[in-house]
Design an enzyme around this catalytic site. Sequence first.
Site, PDB file in Angstrom:
ATOM      1  N   GLU A 213       0.845  -1.199   0.000  1.00  0.00           N
ATOM      2  CA  GLU A 213       0.000   0.000   0.000  1.00  0.00           C
ATOM      3  C   GLU A 213       0.877   1.244   0.000  1.00  0.00           C
ATOM      4  O   GLU A 213       2.064   1.173   0.335  1.00  0.00           O
ATOM      5  CB  GLU A 213      -0.868   0.012   1.263  1.00  0.00           C
ATOM      6  CG  GLU A 213      -1.795  -1.170   1.380  1.00  0.00           C
ATOM      7  CD  GLU A 213      -2.459  -1.208   2.751  1.00  0.00           C
ATOM      8  OE1 GLU A 213      -1.774  -1.539   3.746  1.00  0.00           O
ATOM      9  OE2 GLU A 213      -3.650  -0.895   2.833  1.00  0.00           O
TER      10      GLU A 213
ATOM     11  N   HIS B 158      -5.335   1.649   6.806  1.00  0.00           N
ATOM     12  CA  HIS B 158      -4.277   1.220   7.740  1.00  0.00           C
ATOM     13  C   HIS B 158      -3.453   2.416   8.204  1.00  0.00           C
ATOM     14  O   HIS B 158      -3.239   3.371   7.461  1.00  0.00           O
ATOM     15  CB  HIS B 158      -3.363   0.194   7.058  1.00  0.00           C
ATOM     16  CG  HIS B 158      -4.056  -1.111   6.820  1.00  0.00           C
ATOM     17  ND1 HIS B 158      -3.942  -1.823   5.667  1.00  0.00           N
ATOM     18  CD2 HIS B 158      -4.920  -1.826   7.606  1.00  0.00           C
ATOM     19  CE1 HIS B 158      -4.670  -2.923   5.733  1.00  0.00           C
ATOM     20  NE2 HIS B 158      -5.272  -2.953   6.911  1.00  0.00           N
TER      21      HIS B 158
ATOM     22  N   GLY C  18      12.474  -5.555 -11.984  1.00  0.00           N
ATOM     23  CA  GLY C  18      11.941  -6.771 -12.619  1.00  0.00           C
ATOM     24  C   GLY C  18      10.724  -7.350 -11.952  1.00  0.00           C
ATOM     25  O   GLY C  18      10.254  -8.421 -12.331  1.00  0.00           O
TER      26      GLY C  18
ATOM     27  N   VAL D 298       4.595  -5.753 -11.789  1.00  0.00           N
ATOM     28  CA  VAL D 298       3.669  -4.906 -11.018  1.00  0.00           C
ATOM     29  C   VAL D 298       2.323  -4.878 -11.715  1.00  0.00           C
ATOM     30  O   VAL D 298       2.230  -4.599 -12.915  1.00  0.00           O
ATOM     31  CB  VAL D 298       4.245  -3.477 -10.887  1.00  0.00           C
ATOM     32  CG1 VAL D 298       3.250  -2.581 -10.148  1.00  0.00           C
ATOM     33  CG2 VAL D 298       5.591  -3.515 -10.149  1.00  0.00           C
TER      34      VAL D 298
END
Length: 595
Positions: free
Chosen positions: A233, A275, A298, A301
């Site tokens: 996050e 959070h 690498g 994502v």
Amino acid sequence: MKNTNQPDQDLKILCSGLHPGIIQAMLDYDYLCGADQPRIVGIIAGNRKTERFYWGESEISLPVYETVEQIAHDVRHSIRAAVNFQSGRRVLASTEELLAALPKLAYYSVFAEQVPETHALHLGKLLEDKHILATGPASVGLLLPGNLKLGAIGGISPDQLEAADIIQPGDVAVVSTSGGMVNELISSATNLGFGVSMAISLGGERYSFTTPAEAMQFAEKDKNTKTIIFFGELGGDDEYEIADLIKAGALTKNIVAYIAGEVAALFSEPTQFGHAKAMANTPSETAAAKKLALASQGVHVLESLSELPDAMKQTKSQTREKTAPSRKIGSRHKRLIVSHISGELKGETHVLGTELTDLVTESSFAQLVLGILLGKRVTSKKLVEFTDLTLRLLVDHGPYVSGATNTIVAARAGKDYVSSLVSGLLTIGPRFGGAVNGAAQCWLEGVNEDRSPREFTDGYAMAKKLIPGIGHKHYSTDTPDPRLPLLEKFSHSSNGDRYLVFARSVEKITVRKKRNLILNVDGTIAAILLDLLESELGYSREQLDALVDAEFFNAIFVISRTVGFSGHYFDQKRHDEGLLRLSDNEILYLPDSEI
Ligand code: ACO
Ligand code: LMR
């Protein structure tokens, strides 16, 4: 495919705090994985000694301890995993207690949110120094498929656990700051046909015990793991740590990452998400910046979780057929009451594990009384004979005693049998008949806390408290109680009569004050019973203390004197003189008293 793995039976688990639903889920998981027996060896909680759960479809009772120190030494040294359900404010103290008492602890999870940040930082250091893989605060737990489910992770109900396909380890690790997302990603991976090698819910607080990078290093060392799915996050700098590890060659496995929070860029000001850590106070803490840092090394994502299936195809992980649990969990029914004393078996009443008619045929009444009071069959001849004598000796002591008098008064008031009996029984207490238990507690403390009889009696005198088991309204050194020599024939126990010796040494001091401050029948019974339970049945101090807590030592007097009170009731009924009313010369009326 059948689950071939079996959880490591030597990996014992402790729960600090009581969360019945999650504890049951952990038991169910072990059961579905084929464990031979429950690995949860205890629960730390208050005001109870056991808590009932299911093992499969059977009911079991798990021991509950007030403190971790109450757990036997060898059991404590077998505990390698613990989960903490205590409230946020209690996490620091309870964790420190666990770390001090559990030298083999290797896995730990803290469920509570709102653990003070200073506490979390301090505990994180302690846990790291002890090389414990710890999740939390605010974690749904840690899952090592086929071997350990700590916490709610992976599901709660048997159906969820069976459907989750987490019985057998696979080759995909899941690391997530979010509890909800860890379960979501477990389910996504297994629905795609992959197997999970581990799942770590790091917790959403600002300072987790284990960082994402540390969790990934744990996964890196795991020979089963080929791919790591990471849910991160916005906020903080964990992803840069991960990028550095990849750059340094310390992380070589495929990593697929999703970083939540890009929506924050739409706000004009840094915005706090769910959070505590989820807030980008600087440009490098934004989701976009973190994604770039990972991609530069690498990491695959994801722009959206819908890309996960394609991303997984580009990893070295292999899909596999679903693993069925080694056994199922059918319908369960929690009974209202647990009895270790008696119950029905094949339609017959069984007492202490034996059919009633057989038991009574082979047992004396005293043996039955002892067995039913202690919850187990007693074979010590000496203890049974002592109990038999005590039951006979205490049966009555005349209508003079307060309990008998109350039964008589109630009987003459026209009350029924049970009411009259109970009015007598309700009189039994610290001064009359109910001092056996108090005396047992005294002798236990006096002997085991190594206090001299003089220190002991002085302590009571200073506290202005009467010593239970000492004194009698009718007997004294001049008029000894004829019952005592009969009882004392049961001394000469193998423990050197250490409780009777102590009680007599107290009496030597008290009779110097007043001749009726003798070791009375309650005190004598208490002392010899302690000596016999210790010598004949091998009872430990803890077991004797538990009998005192339950007031076991008063039971023999109550059972026996019930006969006497009953006799006085029936006697009064036979020659019923009607209502008893004291005449005025029985009452001293002091209207101006200053008391
Ligand atoms: N421990 C220490 N001192 C005592 C005890 C005792 N158990 N009992 C009496 N004393 C002291 C009192 O403190 C008092 O001292 P003081 O003069 O300095 O104030 C003195 O002895 C006289 O006290 P009383 O209460 O008048 O003595 P009494 O003879 O009436 O008490 C009794 C008898 C009620 C049994 C009392 O000894 C007592 O309560 N004992 C403890 C409870 C007990 O063991 N009961 C079981 C009796 S046997 C049975 O019920 C089967
Ligand atoms: C006893 O049995 O000693 C008791 O009933 C007390 C008493 O005064 O007789």
